[in-house]
Design an enzyme around this catalytic site. Structure first.
Site, PDB file in Angstrom:
ATOM      1  N   GLU A 188      36.627  32.304  39.065  1.00  0.00           N
ATOM      2  CA  GLU A 188      37.797  32.623  39.907  1.00  0.00           C
ATOM      3  C   GLU A 188      37.592  32.312  41.392  1.00  0.00           C
ATOM      4  OE1 GLU A 188      38.840  36.689  38.913  1.00  0.00           O
ATOM      5  OE2 GLU A 188      38.823  36.256  36.773  1.00  0.00           O
ATOM      6  N   ASP A 238      38.395  29.968  35.403  1.00  0.00           N
ATOM      7  CA  ASP A 238      39.455  30.608  36.185  1.00  0.00           C
ATOM      8  C   ASP A 238      40.668  30.954  35.321  1.00  0.00           C
ATOM      9  OD1 ASP A 238      39.727  30.046  39.716  1.00  0.00           O
ATOM     10  OD2 ASP A 238      40.793  31.553  38.516  1.00  0.00           O
ATOM     11  N   GLU A 306      38.689  33.361  27.544  1.00  0.00           N
ATOM     12  CA  GLU A 306      39.023  34.808  27.538  1.00  0.00           C
ATOM     13  C   GLU A 306      40.410  35.054  26.920  1.00  0.00           C
ATOM     14  OE1 GLU A 306      38.537  36.489  31.442  1.00  0.00           O
ATOM     15  OE2 GLU A 306      36.828  35.223  31.915  1.00  0.00           O
TER      16      GLU A 306
END
Ligand code: G3I
Length: 393
Positions: A188, A238, A306
């Site tokens: 990120e 990200d 994720e």
């Protein structure tokens, strides 16, 4: 078992019977071999960890690893339902929190490898892939990195922080050399509105080498990681690239410049925290943009790191037929796209950010969420059968 599920399997059984009428041979599907008896038996499984249950990682074996984030307690009891679930359904694991900077390197002179050592040992026992999440992040990072000494007072200098990045990454990646297959080297670092996130890492290090960009702290992390384990896959990870063109373009431009400067970045991780109403066409368009990085690094990969599907946007009953149809369709369209990108050689790893609906960061004390293919009782949701049937057909 839900009506829709039976319909899918009835169709599947019908197709199977038709096909087997002409041959006693096991049914060859495009990417996996199931016999008629196996397909029939799968229909009778009640729990996702039953012996006769289908397995996501087995079904998609020719496309990608299918894994999930877990925690040290997930696999501590080999008789637990969670243990049986993760060893049946998944062949790749990542810790939800225990490999992050605050857990691994709580103070400058102290490293904590104990929990992640257990993850590596467990994964090795299963022949599973291990992802290390994450070495450098603006969140869950101890304050000491950013101060000259201790956790307050004078800020660290750019030189001090660059040395700390090198030591942190070198020490951890060396410890897991040959054991952790893939690292989220940085997490990120792109700002939601585009450009670089104005984190303490960026504020202190800035344009350290004076080359006109401020990727320096990111470059150091990747260079140190590659030196420590030349065989590990190194990912820049990200969120929101599933829908934000601006963030996707910023990621593309940052990685393009670093690759051109010789920084060893192997791929982009898309976290894939999406909604049940995510526009898959927008995702496809952003994947196409990131795939152009192959023009610089021909081995460049994309990973899904994720995956979960937030249902909070639906105000009604999550058991409503309308909601389930939308949820299932979005998951099916997503997996069909990911299979396409697997066949193009870009995607070989899909990680869910949790093992079942009960285990998700998206749940809160106010409201349950339903982000996965497996429900709170470790049973199959109709979306599970829709998704796995993509690999069975
Ligand atoms: O360890 C402390 C514990 O000592 C304390 O008693 C407890 C109560 O305050 O907090 C515990 O820390 C929590 C930590 O998870 C470990 O359980 C933090 O409060 C909590 O904020 C933290 O949440 C994690 C979150 O990252 C932090 O940003 C979630 O579990 C985790 O799923 C989530 O994962 C992130 C990825 O790393 C990056 N991408 C987004 C994703 C979702 O936010």
């Amino acid at each position: 078992m839900k009506k829709r599920t039976l319909k899918v399997f009835a169709l599947l059984a019908a197709v199977t019977l038709l096909f087997t009428a002409c041959s006693a041979e096991p049914i060859l599907t495009e990417n996996y071999r199931y016999t008629e008896a196996e397909l029939k038996s799968m229909q009778l499984a009640e729990y996702v960890y039953d012996d006769n249950a289908p397995s996501l990682c087995d079904a998609f074996a020719d496309y990608f690893k299918v894994g999930a984030c877990i925690n040290p307690w997930t696999f501590s009891d080999t008789s637990s339902d969670e243990y049986k679930l993760i060893t049946k359904q998944f062949n790749a694991y990542v810790y939800e929190n225990s490999t992050k900077p605050d857990a691994m390197h709580p103070s400058e002179d102290r490293y904590n490898f104990a929990d992640t050592d257990k993850l590596v040992e467990f994964a090795e026992s299963q022949g599973a892939l291990v992802r290390g999440h994450t070495l450098i992040w603006h969140s869950q990072v101890p304050d000491w990195f950013f101060y000259a000494s201790g956790n307050s007072g004078e800020p660290a200098t750019a030189e001090q922080l660059m040395k700390r990045i090198d030591e942190h990454v070198t020490t951890i990646v060396t410890h897991y050399k040959g054991k952790i297959d893939t690292w989220d080297v940085v997490n990120e670092v792109i700002n939601d509105g585009g450009g670089l996130r104005f984190s303490d890492w960026l504020k202190i290090v800035g344009d350290y080498d004076g080359d006109g960009d401020k990727y320096d702290y990111i470059e150091q992390a990747f260079i140190s990681a590659r030196a420590a384990d030349p065989d590990a896959r190194l990912i820049i990870n990200d969120y929101n690239m599933e829908w934000s063109e601006q963030k996707t373009i910023s990621m593309y431009l940052a990685v393009k410049k670093m690759l051109e400067d010789g920084v060893p970045i192997d791929g982009v991780g898309l976290q894939m925290h999406i909604g049940y109403d995510t526009n898959i066409d927008t995702l496809r368009s952003n994947l196409e943009k990131l795939a152009k990085l192959r023009e610089i690094n021909p081995d460049f990969v994309l990973e899904v790191t994720e995956l979960d599907m937030n249902c909070n946007g639906w105000d009604g009953d999550p058991n409503d037929k309308e909601f389930i149809e939308k949820f299932n369709q979005t998951y099916s369209d997503l997996f069909a796209l990911l299979m396409e990108y697997s066949e193009m050689g870009f995607i070989d790893t899909i990680m869910f950010w949790g093992i079942n609906d009960a285990n998700s960061w998206l749940n809160s004390s106010e409201r349950d969420n339903y982000p996965f293919l497996i429900d709170r009782e470790n049973k199959f949701k109709s979306a599970y059968w829709d998704v796995i049937s993509l690999a069975l057909d």
